[in-house]
Design an enzyme around this catalytic site. Structure first.
Site, PDB file in Angstrom:
ATOM      1  CG  ASP A 154      -1.690  -1.280   1.403  1.00 61.59           C
ATOM      2  OD1 ASP A 154      -2.122  -1.850   0.386  1.00 61.59           O
ATOM      3  OD2 ASP A 154      -1.849  -1.720   2.556  1.00 61.59           O
ATOM      4  CD  GLU A 211      -9.167  -2.059  -1.069  1.00 61.78           C
ATOM      5  OE1 GLU A 211      -9.308  -2.096   0.170  1.00 61.78           O
ATOM      6  OE2 GLU A 211      -8.828  -3.050  -1.727  1.00 61.78           O
TER       7      GLU A 211
END
Length: 543
Positions: free
Chosen positions: A15, A188
């Protein structure tokens, strides 16, 4: 321009959020249940990266005791508003079942090394938060995905926007869901940017597995409506099952001082016919460009490239260097190491007399307080070894060397004792026993050893093969000899991490641990720890 070989951050570094301040680049990545929270790497050339800090170091900022595996710190976002750094993060308390508990926080610092502020609580409506500083309006905007537990099996309900008042330290004004996502689903990881009068919204879709992707949308108004990129997704490996970089998604972009644009993204490098990503989700980089239509495109995309041109030239030999860690009170624990969940490390370890001393706490795999100190596995093949001094009294006290993914998947060579107090070596494992988390006990016959004296413990991983070995140091013969069978090292992977698809998010570690289930806090002492990369046919990080 020189080429480098992806990934730029090998091993568990998921991420990525990238930022440039002047000539300096920073990448923040998720750490999940490992403490301290958030890894921040630094570079000046996009090629050579150094881990410089983990900013969430205090109980008031992060306390993950009780957090299940793959919860904790998700998808941090690192930004700078011209005056100070902002770090946004989620501390996920629950992710399985009908609900997700996802409190979001912001901390700030004038310097990247800190000190970082006490956290501002923001909201708990979803996860993957980010902060956008709109230079033209002077406003700050908080964006995160929102979770709707009624929408089963897909509870990802879109991307929500609200203004953040930095002086008041709270959200203000109206909130709105500005983007519902595309047919790729599971939207997301939002990031907002502004360029040429457009607001751009970069998101992750498709889950974290082999359907993962980066989606781009834009609008003239920050509140929308947002139109989707005509060649959506802008980055994905979903249609390239033989590409070296798989699971590509969750991206962020940065501009160089000379105007080039790069995208960083997570990726995985599967091995074995079962396509297992032992090194977890890593960080890669791609060159991108803005077309005449004001849309961003990945160069040679959308499939991520293994080789990419960047401004700098990486010193590949650094990747293959042996790391021998010694323990000195003045230096403290090397930054490569982390531990699990607790913000009170003094309860589980200390450095004294040039040794790492682990205080026996709960059993390995505990979600609360276990003494386990480890570093990431960053190579497909390596050797690790340590020397332990430990005097257990019975079978409820054990300490040793572990290759660890989570409570459901680990291998553990321990110094322990029989019920009569006779010391022995025993291999424990919780190999792929989700959801019960059963120990496969014993995997091999215990080996009786003298009740006094240090023991050298070692393991070797060659691709998907793991072999433990040991030597009795007190005997004056430190030649290692194998113990136990050869195990399947590939189960230390996201694909075997104890959850269904999209449920395991970290990576393999190797380190030392100590447990005292009698509650007497028996201490294990470790002289050193060695991590030695080995070039092997399964290693796909060759130059």
């Amino acid at each position: 321009m020189p080429q480098l070989l992806n990934p730029i951050l090998p091993g568990f570094n998921a991420d990525p959020s990238i930022l440039r301040v002047g000539e300096d680049y920073y990448i923040a990545t998720s750490t999940f249940e490992w403490f301290p929270g958030v890894q921040i790497h630094h570079s000046t050339d996009l090629a050579n990266w150094t881990l410089i800090t983990r900013p969430l170091t205090r109980k008031s900022q992060l306390d993950m005791r009780g957090n299940p595996d793959s919860c904790g710190v998700w998808a941090p976002c690192l930004t700078h508003d011209g005056e100070k750094f902002y770090l946004v993060y989620t501390d996920v308390k629950r992710k399985d079942g009908s609900f997700k508990d996802t409190p979001n926080y912001i901390v700030t610092a004038e310097k990247i090394e800190g000190p970082w502020s006490e956290p501002y609580y923001v909201n708990s409506s979803g996860f993957d938060p980010s902060l956008f500083h709109d230079e033209e309006t002077g406003k700050k905007w908080f964006v995160n995905m929102i979770q709707d537990h009624r929408r089963r099996p897909r509870a990802f309900a879109g991307i929500r926007l609200q203004e953040w008042d930095a002086k008041e330290g709270k959200l203000v004004g109206p909130m709105k869901t500005i983007f519902k996502g595309t047919e790729l689903d599971l939207v997301e990881g939002p990031h907002l940017y502004r360029r040429n009068g457009w607001y751009y919204l970069l998101t992750a879709e498709g889950g974290t597995g082999y359907d993962h992707a980066v989606t781009l949308a834009r609008s003239r108004d920050i509140w929308g409506p947002y139109e989707v990129h005509p060649q959506n997704p802008v980055l994905s490996s979903v249609n390239a099952p033989l590409a070296a970089l798989q699971r590509a998604g969750h991206g962020d972009i940065v501009d160089t001082p000379d105007g080039k644009t790069y995208m960083v993204h997570l990726t995985g490098r599967p091995v074995t016919q079962a396509r297992r990503c032992v090194l977890g989700r890593e960080t890669a980089i791609q060159e991108a460009y803005w077309g005449e239509d004001d849309w961003l495109y990945v160069k040679n995309g959308p499939v991520p490239s293994l080789r990419v041109e960047v401004p700098g030239t990486r010193d590949e030999e650094v990747y293959w260097e042996e790391k021998r860690y010694t323990f000195d009170t003045s230096r403290g624990l090397d930054i490569d190491f982390q531990w699990l969940r607790t913000p009170e490390p003094e309860r589980i370890f200390k450095i004294e007399d040039h040794k790492l001393q682990l205080v026996g706490r709960e059993a390995i795999g505990s979600w609360f307080e276990q003494a386990l100190v480890a570093r990431r596995q960053t190579h497909f093949s390596y050797d690790a070894e340590t020397v332990i001094d430990f005097s257990p009294t019975d079978e409820r006290e054990f300490a040793g060397l572990t290759a660890y993914y989570c409570r459901y998947n680990f291998f553990y060579l321990t110094v322990t004792a029989h019920a009569d107090g006779q010391r022995e070596l025993l291999i424990l494992s919780s190999e792929a026993s989700w959801p019960e988390g059963r120990l496969k006990f014993p995997l091999a016959e215990p080996v009786q050893i003298p009740n006094e004296g240090k023991v050298k413990l070692a393991l070797s991983i060659r691709g998907n093969r793991l072999q433990f070995s040991y030597a009795l140091v007190a005997k004056g013969n430190e030649d290692l000899k194998p113990i136990g069978p050869v195990y399947d090292a590939s189960i230390l992977s996201d694909e075997c991490g104890g959850h269904q698809a999209h449920g395991s998010f970290t990576g393999a570690f190797v380190g030392v641990a100590c447990s005292d289930l009698n509650g007497t806090e028996r201490v294990a002492k470790f002289d050193y720890f060695t991590y030695r990369p080995v070039r092997h046919e399964s290693d796909r990080y060759e130059v």
